[in-house]
Scaffold this active site. Structure first.
Site, PDB file in Angstrom:
ATOM      1  N   LYS A 176       0.854  -1.195   0.000  1.00 28.76           N
ATOM      2  CA  LYS A 176       0.000   0.000   0.000  1.00 28.76           C
ATOM      3  C   LYS A 176       0.883   1.236   0.000  1.00 28.76           C
ATOM      4  CE  LYS A 176      -3.754   0.457   2.281  1.00 28.76           C
ATOM      5  NZ  LYS A 176      -4.718   0.602   3.411  1.00 28.76           N
TER       6      LYS A 176
ATOM      7  N   ARG B 196       0.572  -5.415   3.399  1.00 28.69           N
ATOM      8  CA  ARG B 196      -0.608  -6.036   4.005  1.00 28.69           C
ATOM      9  C   ARG B 196      -0.728  -7.485   3.556  1.00 28.69           C
ATOM     10  NH1 ARG B 196      -6.075  -2.777   3.467  1.00 28.69           N
ATOM     11  NH2 ARG B 196      -5.845  -3.175   1.225  1.00 28.69           N
TER      12      ARG B 196
ATOM     13  N   ASP C 153     -16.747  -1.254  -0.726  1.00 29.69           N
ATOM     14  CA  ASP C 153     -15.394  -1.595  -1.174  1.00 29.69           C
ATOM     15  C   ASP C 153     -14.471  -1.878   0.004  1.00 29.69           C
ATOM     16  OD1 ASP C 153     -15.895   1.386  -1.065  1.00 29.69           O
ATOM     17  OD2 ASP C 153     -13.713   1.398  -1.081  1.00 29.69           O
ATOM     18  N   ASN C 154     -14.971  -1.716   1.231  1.00 29.02           N
ATOM     19  CA  ASN C 154     -14.189  -2.029   2.428  1.00 29.02           C
ATOM     20  C   ASN C 154     -14.762  -3.218   3.186  1.00 29.02           C
ATOM     21  OD1 ASN C 154     -12.448   0.098   1.944  1.00 29.02           O
ATOM     22  ND2 ASN C 154     -13.594   1.534   3.204  1.00 29.02           N
TER      23      ASN C 154
END
EC number: 2.7.7.-
Length: 500
Positions: free
Chosen positions: A119, A182, A258-259
């Site tokens: 990220k 992540r 989207d989370n």
């Protein structure tokens, strides 16, 4: 056995086994990370690296280059994933990984498949006007919260590494840049299904559903209706997950579609926070102006998000639209019962009940109402109640959780009466309660202090100390007693920020 020569190959730490990259190319955009100026490894999660079967020795040597994106490891197939999403109720047909790049997948020592994602690794075709970068503060926040959630026993993505880039990022102010690595069971979201459904791409939805079943729910392959079973399985995991959030006072802050993963993991910790004083209306996120994602609203939002997933699956659930809608609605309605069952089971455990009685829900609700009226700290109230459950139950701390200590007497009498009908021993009950009621959580002010020291002074000592404390959240750690305390009035964090 890895030879010395093999270990010396650049980026030889991973044994990638990539499957998502084998899906049709409209699922993603191939994208290499953008190199940075002077990467420096802040933190490598060595225990996690070992669980993933990675070569820790190589990562110690090459980690700064690999986790910054300067060195793409052998076998990686870097890509940015496509997805859409409802953000605060409004639909965006194209979102995608605007600053995250999936390096690839590895199979851990437990036989499970995991994504490795960077990220802040640079621009992608989904960046729109963004720079594709991340600031140090949000990277440290995600590292802290990810690992705290793991230690608390909440399904969540994990933190493998954090690096600084030696480059500035420009937000409202100039900040040091960083990259976060992540680890996730996968990064497939409700919004991933929405991306294809919004385009009328029925084959894309089917291919994605088949992939999700194969990767996350292989037991459903033989189901009479695998796609209906998939929707039900995702609903079950989401109900269980959000119940666990409420048990520890967690507020996600940005529960957009989207989370929300279809694997059942918590993902994206930008504006998340942990509640100090109990109030079900608590909101921390600076962008949640109307409290859509407040603490108590999270179960209903989970149901709303599931309805959006169900919409994408209707053609797969049944060829007859009316029948498909009926089947999907049945799952959505059942979600409420699933959530309530998980929540009440967890709350019974938090107040020391092993058996079940009809009055248990009202007993829990009465305690929560008392906590709200008396301004009690959520975490410490339950921990101190645990101390009252044992044979040596003379601990006075529970009453002092309330503004008016005497206000707890009536509820305590009811609670003790209920315990007298429960089968557990006092010692067993106290131990069980301490195993579900943490003493340490990522207090918002402690997280901010650690971030501030790192960003302003390049001092990572508070970050390291916080990680150490939070690795054992259910254990008394006398040398870190200060970390259990709520913030003083001047330390309270009233708002959190996404940081993107």
């Amino acid at each position: 056995m890895t030879s010395a020569l093999e270990k010396n190959r650049p980026g030889a730490a991973f044994a990638f086994d990539n499957s998502y990259a084998g899906l049709p190319q409209r699922f993603f955009a191939p994208q290499a990370p953008t190199p940075v100026a002077e990467p420096w490894l802040i933190k490598l999660n060595e225990p996690l690296a070992e669980e993933l079967g990675l070569d820790v020795e190589v990562l110690r040597r090459d980690g700064a280059a690999i986790f910054s994106g300067n060195l793409v490891p052998e076998g990686a197939l870097p890509l940015a994933m496509a997805y859409a999403g409802h953000q605060f109720g409004g639909f965006s047909p194209v979102l995608g990984d605007g600053r995250a790049i999936l390096l690839g997948e590895v199979v851990g020592r437990n036989g499970k498949r995991y994504d490795i994602q960077l990220k802040g690794a640079g621009q992608t075709p989904f960046s729109r006007r963004g720079d594709g970068r991340a600031a140090l503060g949000p990277v440290l926040r995600e590292y802290i919260i990810s690992e705290a959630m793991f230690a608390l026993g909440i399904p969540a993505t994990r933190a493998l590494a954090a690096v600084t880039t030696g480059e500035p990022v420009y937000r409202e102010e100039v900040l040091p840049g960083a990259v976060f690595t992540r680890v996730a069971a996968s990064h497939i979201r409700v919004g991933t299904f929405q991306f294809f459904a919004a385009r009328g791409d029925a084959e894309g939805v089917r291919a994605l559903a088949d992939y999700v079943i194969d990767r996350h729910y292989p037991e459903l392959k033989e189901a009479e209706n695998p796609y209906a079973a998939l929707f039900e399985a995702v609903s079950e995991r989401q109900a269980a997950l959000i119940a666990r959030w409420l048990h520890i006072g967690f507020i996600h802050g940005v529960m957009n579609t989207d989370n929300m993963t279809v694997s059942g993991e918590t993902i994206d910790f930008g504006p998340c926070a942990f509640m100090d004083i109990y109030n079900p209306s608590t909101v921390f996120s600076s962008i949640d102006h109307h409290g859509r994602y407040a603490y108590a609203n999270q179960p209903a939002i989970g149901q709303w998000n599931l309805a959006r997933l169900g919409e994408t699956l209707l053609p797969l659930i049944d060829a007859d639209q009316d029948s498909a809608v009926d089947k999907a609605n049945a799952v959505i309605r059942a979600y409420g019962e699933r959530f309530q069952a998980h929540w009440l089971k967890g709350m019974r455990a938090k107040i020391g009940l092993e058996g079940e009685e009809d009055g248990d829900l009202e007993l829990v609700q009465a305690l929560l109402a008392l906590m709200q009226a008396q301004g009690a700290d959520f975490t410490l109230t339950f921990r101190r109640l645990s101390d009252l459950a044992g044979d040596d139950a003379a601990e006075p701390g529970f009453a002092t959780s309330f503004r008016e200590p005497d206000s707890s007497g009536e509820w305590l009498a009811r609670w003790r009466g209920r315990l007298s009908r429960d089968p557990q021993t006092a010692a067993g009950r106290a131990a069980a309660m301490r195993s579900v009621n943490p003493v340490f959580i990522p207090r918002n002010h402690r997280v901010e202090q650690a971030i501030e020291a790192a960003v302003e002074s390049a001092d990572f000592s508070l970050f390291e100390a916080l990680l150490k404390v939070l690795a054992k959240p259910y254990e008394d750690q006398p040398s870190f007693a200060a970390y259990m305390e709520p913030p003083k009035p001047n330390e309270r964090v009233l708002q959190t920020f996404c940081g993107t």
